[in-house]
Design a protein around this motif. Structure first.
Motif, PDB file in Angstrom:
ATOM      1  N   THR A 132       0.939  -1.228  -0.010  1.00  0.00           N
ATOM      2  CA  THR A 132       0.123  -0.246  -0.002  1.00  0.00           C
ATOM      3  C   THR A 132       0.783   1.254   0.134  1.00  0.00           C
ATOM      4  N   ASP A 133       2.012   1.297   0.404  1.00  0.00           N
ATOM      5  CA  ASP A 133       2.873   2.368   0.583  1.00  0.00           C
ATOM      6  C   ASP A 133       4.131   1.947   1.010  1.00  0.00           C
ATOM      7  N   THR A 134       5.441   2.640   0.343  1.00  0.00           N
ATOM      8  CA  THR A 134       6.748   1.959   0.940  1.00  0.00           C
ATOM      9  C   THR A 134       7.572   3.233   1.541  1.00  0.00           C
ATOM     10  N   ASN A 135       6.720   4.349   1.748  1.00  0.00           N
ATOM     11  CA  ASN A 135       6.932   5.506   2.340  1.00  0.00           C
ATOM     12  C   ASN A 135       7.131   5.617   3.810  1.00  0.00           C
ATOM     13  N   PHE A 136       6.600   4.589   4.331  1.00  0.00           N
ATOM     14  CA  PHE A 136       6.399   4.666   5.665  1.00  0.00           C
ATOM     15  C   PHE A 136       7.018   3.298   6.651  1.00  0.00           C
ATOM     16  N   THR A 137       7.820   3.547   7.345  1.00  0.00           N
ATOM     17  CA  THR A 137       8.347   2.653   8.143  1.00  0.00           C
ATOM     18  C   THR A 137       7.397   2.458   9.323  1.00  0.00           C
ATOM     19  N   CYS A 138       6.766   1.178   9.532  1.00  0.00           N
ATOM     20  CA  CYS A 138       5.836   0.661  10.325  1.00  0.00           C
ATOM     21  C   CYS A 138       6.811   0.535  11.596  1.00  0.00           C
ATOM     22  N   GLY A 139       6.068   0.609  13.011  1.00  0.00           N
ATOM     23  CA  GLY A 139       6.909   0.378  14.077  1.00  0.00           C
ATOM     24  C   GLY A 139       6.309  -0.613  15.204  1.00  0.00           C
TER      25      GLY A 139
END
Length: 337
Positions: free
Chosen positions: A193-200
């Motif tokens: 869905t999006d690779t611009n967010f580093t989930c944590g």
């Protein structure tokens, strides 16, 4: 002082407060608006779950567990569903919980099949004389005690898989085509869905109307970690701590750093023994102990004062208290509906 939110409490009756995080990292400000909205809704849902418990006079332990379970069930965070992949392309999950009223706590590490690791952590706290169970034995303990167990494919998320492929290509020169477990057809064709967010990592701290504090943390660890690696999240004093005489703490970031410096305990110690305001204790740990970019810390003290601070580019988070202070955010400013 990056990303600070504080609130000062008075001696009002029936006070309660809750703060949560969905991980510190480097979320791009250019994230698609629909993705931002997905995160906002997920944070709001988790916050509402904890608020409901506290407003009705429930315990802080119940509030932090319920909040973290919502975050574990959402695919947008690195905990439960959506957890990152280790170096062998599967998931191992960690979690812990702590009761500030009696300093009881429990954790599990490297579990592979518990749908909600935070539930298993609480069982360790309440059903055993131990503090931490690990790997297959922790999974079996959870199963024996009736928790919902799932196959590895349940945790799969296309964005986490894309992140692992990028990691693998950079490290090994090749990106694997599939995880080390079978995928159902819908997962196999899903697009990130999006690779611009580093989930944590996810976590929650709370103060209930009875004056008790609690903290909980849950994570999938770090992308490309060695199988069996354990970070700070399941370790009391490192990623989680709660003490009614000090504060409740949950951390997110570079786990090895939080372990080395006992960040959660150190934050509590600064409040309890050094008499620092909770916001100052958190900021000192971020500025004077951890390195820039290491992560974030959320904390609540026994008066309901809150701190949600980080030294990375962003930290998804939410907060609410009995006075009506409420919001969710990823970057500095709260997100608007």
């Amino acid at each position: 002082m990056v990303g600070m939110l504080t609130a000062t409490a008075s001696a009002e009756e029936s006070r309660w407060a809750i703060a949560l995080h969905g991980g510190a990292g480097f979320a791009s400000p250019d994230m698609a608006p629909e993705k931002v909205e997905q995160f906002r809704v997920a944070l709001e849902k988790a916050l509402a779950a904890g608020e409901k418990v506290l407003q009705s006079g429930g315990t802080a332990v119940d509030a932090v567990q319920q909040t973290v379970m919502v975050l574990e069930d959402a695919p947008y965070f690195n905990a439960g569903r959506g957890a990152v992949f280790n170096a062998e392309a599967f998931h191992q999950l960690d979690a812990s919980i702590m009761d500030g009223g009696n300093l009881d706590g429990g954790g599990v590490s490297a579990v592979k099949h518990v749908r909600n690791p935070i539930r298993a952590a609480r069982l360790v706290m309440e059903k055993t004389p131990h503090v931490l169970l690990t790997a297959d034995d922790a999974d079996q303990f959870a199963k024996t005690n009736g928790l919902e167990m799932v196959e590895q494919g349940y945790f799969y998320d296309a964005s986490s898989w894309a992140e692992f492929q990028q990691w693998s290509e950079k490290k090994n020169g090749v990106a694997p085509k599939a995880p080390s477990y079978p995928l159902n057809e819908s997962a196999a064709v899903a697009e990130p869905t999006d690779t611009n967010f580093t989930c944590g990592t996810v976590g929650c701290v709370a103060l209930d109307k009875h004056g008790n504090l609690a903290a909980a943390t849950s994570t999938g660890g770090m992308t490309g970690k060695l199988p069996g690696r354990v970070g700070d999240s399941p370790i009391l004093s490192a990623g989680t701590y709660a003490d009614n005489a000090g504060c409740a703490v949950s951390g997110t970031g570079v786990g090895e750093q939080y372990i080395r410096h006992a960040i959660a305990f150190q934050t509590n110690w600064r409040v309890k023994e050094n008499q620092q305001p909770v916001a100052d204790a958190v900021q000192d740990c971020l500025d004077k102990v951890l390195n820039p970019g290491d992560g974030g810390i959320i904390a609540i003290d026994h008066d309901g004062n809150m701190a949600l601070q980080y030294n990375s580019g962003s930290m998804s988070r939410g907060w609410s208290d009995w006075r009506g202070n409420r919001g969710v955010a990823i970057w500095k400013e709260p997100l608007e509906k």
